[in-house]
Design an enzyme around this catalytic site. Structure first.
Site, mmCIF file in Angstrom:
data_model
loop_
_atom_site.group_PDB
_atom_site.id
_atom_site.type_symbol
_atom_site.label_atom_id
_atom_site.label_comp_id
_atom_site.label_asym_id
_atom_site.label_seq_id
_atom_site.Cartn_x
_atom_site.Cartn_y
_atom_site.Cartn_z
ATOM 1 N N HIS A 24 -29.026 12.654 36.098
ATOM 2 C CA HIS A 24 -30.332 12.619 36.438
ATOM 3 C C HIS A 24 -31.238 14.399 36.437
ATOM 4 O O HIS A 24 -32.185 14.764 35.376
ATOM 5 C CB HIS A 24 -31.667 11.258 36.862
ATOM 6 C CG HIS A 24 -32.718 12.041 36.996
ATOM 7 N ND1 HIS A 24 -33.406 10.855 36.285
ATOM 8 C CD2 HIS A 24 -34.112 12.258 37.382
ATOM 9 C CE1 HIS A 24 -34.816 10.588 36.298
ATOM 10 N NE2 HIS A 24 -35.416 11.987 37.130
ATOM 11 N N GLU A 25 -31.079 14.457 37.549
ATOM 12 C CA GLU A 25 -31.930 16.013 38.596
ATOM 13 C C GLU A 25 -31.168 17.161 37.034
ATOM 14 O O GLU A 25 -31.826 18.216 36.831
ATOM 15 C CB GLU A 25 -31.679 15.789 39.643
ATOM 16 C CG GLU A 25 -32.816 15.283 40.291
ATOM 17 C CD GLU A 25 -33.853 15.083 40.118
ATOM 18 O OE1 GLU A 25 -34.561 16.263 39.527
ATOM 19 O OE2 GLU A 25 -34.548 13.820 40.595
ATOM 20 N N HIS A 28 -33.668 17.454 33.937
ATOM 21 C CA HIS A 28 -34.065 18.770 34.801
ATOM 22 C C HIS A 28 -33.972 19.972 34.719
ATOM 23 O O HIS A 28 -35.107 21.106 33.968
ATOM 24 C CB HIS A 28 -35.224 18.290 35.913
ATOM 25 C CG HIS A 28 -35.867 16.631 35.302
ATOM 26 N ND1 HIS A 28 -36.854 16.598 34.685
ATOM 27 C CD2 HIS A 28 -35.997 15.454 36.522
ATOM 28 C CE1 HIS A 28 -37.292 14.732 34.630
ATOM 29 N NE2 HIS A 28 -36.384 14.892 36.098
#
Length: 434
Positions: A24-25, A28
């Site tokens: 997920h990170e 980003h």
């Protein structure tokens, strides 16, 4: 051995959880760097740092509490109206705003003025914030497809498990025949357990849902049924009865408590592990996304029952909200199930896929401090600037998301309380799969 397998299941879930958070990170991080935003930190977990390494301008690390993760981008919020960080205020709400603004400018280096998050165009900020949840959606889809097409899922088949000796309305709460009950069409036609139905009324099918619909639509008809028995095809003749059976909805799911008159053959279908093709898998995943959205919408209505299960004598419902501790416990139970190892692995992958799907939907809620809140702020800024251009008004400038931080703290407080409630329920009255 059972205890060891239970612990192994929990460890496996923890590894999968960390991988999902890191993935997920990474969404980003990669898009932020793509658009030239400086990222001082990429961390998996919260609390004390147990390992970290600096590479380039970013510190990569793992923290002690594996319940989340983050990247820190400089300039998440714009400065005050005077172009500088505003002075401290005695107002607690203003203090929250200024603290958030100040934190977003921590570790500001010379030359970073052009690398601030808020200076990027709204569409770029939307991409950066959406990339994290989108990575979870991609991972969920890959995991679901792996199970559906690689392992298969447990479902009803066209093989006969048992034959009902008589016709009993499904509205009646009994499973034994009375003298007045008519013989079931399957029994009268000579159908046997182990027969595999390959054709019904001239329509060849290998899918239970299709066969079930054909039977329901054939009430009162004489229908030829071809079954595979001992490696040979045998044709049977059945006079399909009319019976009160459980209603099906438009998606083909049974509607409990509702009944309709439809065709009835009188046999139980065997279950088996069946691999799905790509089209069936996509349809199945679409249904699960719809179910997940419905569950998210219904979440507030489940709080009273969850409270009763945690602090009262209420029963924990199978569809009750479940947190990380509950999911880890379920993962441990999966490892102890008396099923083939391949199905244990498939069930665990299903659990991890569902967790990633939930992460995607939850993070897309348009509320700070979730990713969806930042996306909503960028979209609102884009709308304001577009409206100003159309009306030939001065550019209103960046939308100050920091002003919403008091709301974010309230939302975060609600989430924390809900998380603690789920945690207590997962410990004292957990959801069980066995």
């Amino acid at each position: 051995m059972t205890t060891l397998m239970f612990i192994l299941g929990i460890v496996l879930f923890a590894v999968g959880l960390l991988a999902s958070i890191a993935w997920h990170e990474l969404g980003h991080l990669s898009t932020a760097k793509l658009f030239g935003i400086r990222v001082p930190q990429y961390m998996v977990g919260f609390g004390p740092t147990i390992w970290s390494r600096n590479k380039g301008e970013t510190e990569y690390g793992i923290k002690a509490v594996p319940f989340g993760g983050y990247i820190r981008m400089i300039g998440m919020f714009p400065p005050g109206p005077d172009g500088r960080l505003e002075a401290r205020s005695t107002s607690p709400w203003r203090g929250m705003i200024e603290d958030a603004r100040a934190q977003s400018f921590e570790e500001l280096h010379p030359g970073d003025e052009t690398r601030l998050f808020y200076t990027r165009k709204p569409w770029k900020r939307v991409i950066v914030m959406f990339a994290g949840p989108f990575m979870n959606l991609i991972l969920a889809a890959v995991l679901f497809l792996t199970v559906l097409m690689g392992f298969g899922i447990q479902q009803q088949t066209t093989t006969v498990s048992s034959v009902s000796p008589c016709v009993i309305a499904q509205t009646e709460n009994r499973d034994t025949c009375k003298a007045s009950d008519p013989e079931s069409p399957a029994a009268a036609a000579g159908m046997k357990a182990g027969d595999k139905i390959v054709s019904f009324g001239g329509v060849r099918t290998q899918e239970w849902d299709t066969l079930s619909d054909l039977i329901r639509d054939s009430a009162g008809k004489q229908v030829p049924i071809v079954v595979e028995r001992d490696g040979k095809e045998v044709t049977l003749q059945a006079q399909i009865a009319t019976n009160r059976v459980v209603k099906k909805d438009a998606a083909g799911s049974y509607v409990q408590g509702q009944y309709v008159k439809a065709g009835f053959l009188g046999f139980s279908a065997a279950t088996g592990v069946v691999k799905q093709d790509l089209g069936e898998s996509v349809t199945w995943m679409g249904d699960r996304v719809g179910d997940a959205v419905d569950s998210l919408i219904a979440l507030p209505s489940k709080v009273p029952a969850l409270w009763d299960a945690a602090f009262g004598d209420g029963e924990r419902q199978p569809d009750s909200p479940m947190g990380i501790v509950g999911a880890a416990r379920v993962s441990g139970e999966i490892a102890t199930l008396d099923i083939p190892p391949s199905q244990q692995l498939a069930t665990f992958v299903f659990l991890l896929a569902g967790f990633n799907l939930s992460l995607f939907l939850f993070n897309m809620l348009p509320l700070l401090p979730l990713d969806g809140g930042h996306i909503a702020g960028a979209l609102w800024e884009s709308l304001r600037r577009f409206t100003a251009r159309v009306l030939r008004r001065p550019d209103p400038g960046p939308f100050d998301v920091a002003k919403l931080m008091p709301v974010a703290y309230v939302v975060a407080g609600i989430f924390i309380c809900f998380t603690l409630l789920v945690l207590v329920a997962d410990v004292v009255n957990p959801v069980r799969i066995s």
